[in-house]
Every structure is written in C-alpha cells, then in structure tokens.
Design an enzyme around this catalytic site. Structure first.
Site, PDB file in Angstrom:
ATOM      1  N   ASP A  79       9.819   3.032   3.294  1.00 38.26           N
ATOM      2  CA  ASP A  79       9.833   4.087   4.324  1.00 38.26           C
ATOM      3  C   ASP A  79      10.962   3.908   5.338  1.00 38.26           C
ATOM      4  O   ASP A  79      11.529   2.840   5.484  1.00 38.26           O
ATOM      5  CB  ASP A  79       8.475   4.157   5.041  1.00 38.26           C
ATOM      6  CG  ASP A  79       8.037   2.819   5.649  1.00 38.26           C
ATOM      7  OD1 ASP A  79       8.393   1.759   5.090  1.00 38.26           O
ATOM      8  OD2 ASP A  79       7.340   2.837   6.675  1.00 38.26           O
ATOM      9  N   GLU A 137       5.339   0.970   5.707  1.00 35.03           N
ATOM     10  CA  GLU A 137       5.270  -0.333   6.383  1.00 35.03           C
ATOM     11  C   GLU A 137       5.402  -0.158   7.886  1.00 35.03           C
ATOM     12  O   GLU A 137       4.864  -0.939   8.661  1.00 35.03           O
ATOM     13  CB  GLU A 137       6.362  -1.277   5.863  1.00 35.03           C
ATOM     14  CG  GLU A 137       6.247  -2.718   6.371  1.00 35.03           C
ATOM     15  CD  GLU A 137       6.760  -2.924   7.787  1.00 35.03           C
ATOM     16  OE1 GLU A 137       6.192  -3.751   8.518  1.00 35.03           O
ATOM     17  OE2 GLU A 137       7.721  -2.246   8.186  1.00 35.03           O
TER      18      GLU A 137
HETATM   19 ZN   LIG Z   1      11.180  -2.065  10.652  1.00 30.97          ZN
HETATM   20 ZN   LIG Z   2      11.274  -3.455   7.889  1.00 35.49          ZN
END
Ligand SMILES: [Zn+2]
Ligand SMILES: [Zn+2]
Length: 394
Positions: A79, A137
């Site tokens: 991401d 994440e």
């Molecule tokens: Zn990051």
């Molecule tokens: Zn990262």
C-alpha cells in the site's frame, strides 16, 4: 552455470519496470485493487505458481518445491500513503495526493522478483514457499491482522520473513537484529471536561487547559518514575486543542498522544499507569474525563534463531562489508501479527544514496529508493526462502 548473482543482475530491468509501474499507480490501504490486479497478472506469467486472493486487495502466490522441506512465508506490503509526491522523475505518482513514500513499491517488486527466481527453478526448491503481497500496512487495524486471523494463510507455516527498505542505510546494506525490533504504536485520546466561564473569574470555572497542562506534565512521570530505565517506554503527547479566544475559559480540552514499547507486559500495564495519572489530576481539580486507549500493532520481536539464520544469509549473500546490526526503532509494523502464529524475523535493506537522492526519510514527499536495493532485496529473500525451507532448518 549461471549464478544467482547473474540471474538477479539480469532481472534488474524487470525489477525497475515493476517498481516504477507501482510507483506511478499508488493506492491507499484497503483500496489496492489495481495494485492487486497488476500483481496477479505479473505472477500469472510465471510457471508453477498457484495465485489466489484471500482478501479483495491482497495476493497470495504459492510455490510447491520439488524437494521435501518446510513451509516458509515471505511477506511484502503493497500500500501507499496519502502524501502528494514532490519528486519530478518520469515515473512519479500519477495520482494526486497519493504516493509510495514508504518503499512498498520496492517491497512488491522484490517479492515479484523472488517469485520469478524460485518458480523458474521449482524442481530444486525445498518445501513450500508462500508469498503474500499484503494490503494495508499503513493503516490500522492493518492487513496482516486480517490475513492472520480471518484466512488460512498461516495454516502450516513453519517460519516467516519479510523486509523493509531503509533510506537511512546505504543502498545494498542489510541489517538484522534478534529480539525486540519495532514497538507497539498505541494511541490515547483524552477529553477533559471542565466547566467554562469568564477569563476574569477562574474561581467560578474548572479550567480544562490548566488541568490538561498538568496531565501532560504528569504523564512524563509515568515514563521517568514508574517504569524501569531498562524498559523503553515512550509517551508523547502530540495534540492539545482547547479554547477559542482570550477571555473565555473553555469547557473542554482534547489531548492525543502515542504510547510505545517493545515489552508486551509493560504494554499491558501502561493503560492503568496512564489512567491513574489522568484520573488523579482531573479529580484533584474537579474535572471529569473520557479516555479512549487504543492498542495498535503488537511490538515486533524477532525470533532469535531466525534472526541468526538471516544474519548468516546476509553474510553469505552480501558479505560482512555490507552487513550491520539493526537498531531497534520505536516505529510500528504489522508484520508482528504473523509472529503471533509462527517464528520469524524482519530485516532491513538499505536504499539510501546521494547519487539517487534517496536519503529522504520514509513518508517524506521526496522519498525514493536507489534501485540497487531491489537487487539486494531479491538476493536476500531468495536465499532466505531456500535456506529456511530446508528440512533441517532449526
Ligand atoms: Zn510507512
Ligand atoms: Zn513501510
């Protein structure tokens, strides 16, 4: 006989092409639809991989090796961030306000490259290699938690590894550390309820600013006077909002902050220590409060034997001249979710260089990587997969 070194060098243009396409097409956490589609289509060009999607924006590739061995999970996060890119190179983000400013485009390219090397030599690969291209994440509760708790991803996994590029390390360098590596990024959100009034008559009001200031000061005593000096705890108050003008005592004050530690036990104790201070100060001055304490990702604690294996792999792969002991950081990382279910270790690959102007900090609008780090990443992940899947590993 071509060496892995040669194969990775030959792969460099492809690694750059993957990373640059991803860099141009960043997507935010839980919205990585085009990214996942791209990863699936690239993986489908490789032989012998089973490609599937356990969640709408993540991708899993499974390679069953031709030799007996263990099941190893390799993880890349995919991401991007809500940052407007300030880089002007030709593959800068095409999406205003969204940018790969953490290097996850590089992580994705590295895992694609690793999948390519492994799948082209599947007969000689031991065990089963699972490669997870993980979504989200950057945004809690995180994609790892969903994959670990709600899918079969971790069933039968013996060991897990993953990497993060690091702009503060020279490109091509590998850093590994056993034990505590990254902290738990927990969050507090506090509203102090006082009683507003005229600035001329504080005796008739309950001043949430004066009380809030005491709370902020006293919270530092949690760190300095209730926690041992050996046990790292950070309490940072990062937001304090109250009032609207010079002659009115406001009704409420809002305070936010972050609480971080490597120690799971201390992490469980911290809310009680923090609330005791807040409660004491507020009661002493006649205010009430509402406290919202939110746990973020778990602390990331590398399994000692896996970290030791990675250290050996780094020494074999990049050599002692490009190896360093990693330093623990107070940053957070949802890789820790995998470590709830299997032993494993996370490591860093340096991506910084002056030549490529890639020493900007992560999450900076000028962040970029020296693409040499893609080669280093592939060499490490490829070697880690082969070594950790050996039947006798540990
Ligand atoms: Zn990051
Ligand atoms: Zn990262």
């Amino acid at each position: 006989m071509t060496t892995t070194e040669d194969r990775v060098s030959a792969l460099r243009p492809q690694l750059e092409a993957w990373r640059r396409w991803l860099h141009q097409h960043p997507e935010l956490s839980f919205q990585e639809f085009e990214t996942a589609k791209y990863i699936v289509s690239e993986l489908n060009k490789l032989p012998d991989l089973q490609v599937s999607q356990l969640t709408p924006t993540s991708v899993l590739a499974v390679l069953k090796g031709g030799k007996p061995g263990k099941t190893v999970l390799l993880r890349a996060d995919i991401d991007a961030l809500p940052i407007h890119e300030e880089n002007t190179f030709e593959f800068a983000s095409k999406t205003p306000g969204v940018m790969h400013a953490c290097g996850h485009d590089g992580h994705t390219a590295i895992l694609l490259g690793t999948a390519k090397l492994l799948s082209e030599d599947a007969a000689n690969v031991p065990g089963e290699i699972r490669m997870i291209f993980q979504h989200a994440e950057e945004n809690g509760p995180g994609g790892a938690e969903e994959l670990v708790m709600e899918t079969s991803l971790m069933d039968g996994v013996d060991v897990v590894t993953g990497l993060h590029l690091n702009s503060q390390l020279p490109a091509g360098q590998v850093a590994v550390k056993a034990g505590p590596f990254m902290a738990s990024p927990d969050m507090i959100e506090l509203t102090i309820q006082g009683r507003g009034g005229h600035g001329a008559h504080p005796e008739e009001a309950v001043d949430p600013i004066a009380i809030g200031a005491q709370v902020v000061t006293n919270l530092q005593h949690v760190v300095s006077r209730h926690v041992g000096a050996q046990d790292a705890l950070v309490v940072s108050i990062t937001y304090f909002q109250s009032g609207s003008t010079h002659n009115v005592i406001p009704d409420t004050a809002r305070i936010m902050g972050t609480v971080r530690t490597f120690d799971p036990e201390l992490r469980q104790k911290a809310p009680k220590l923090i609330e005791r201070v807040i409660k004491g100060v507020c009661e002493a001055h006649g205010a009430t409060y509402v406290l919202n304490y939110e746990f973020g990702y778990r602390p990331l604690i590398n399994t000692d034997w896996v970290a030791e294996e990675l250290r050996q792999i780094a020494l074999d792969t990049v050599g002692a001249g490009h190896f360093s002991e990693a330093k623990a950081t107070m940053g957070g990382e949802d890789f820790s979710a995998y470590l709830e279910k299997a032993p494993g270790a996370y490591f860093n690959v340096g991506s910084g260089s002056d030549e490529h102007d890639s020493r900007w900090p992560h999450h900076h609008p000028r962040f970029t990587i020296d693409e040499l780090s893609l080669e280093t990443g592939v060499k490490m992940m490829h070697a880690a997969a082969l070594r950790l899947a050996q039947p006798q590993a540990n």
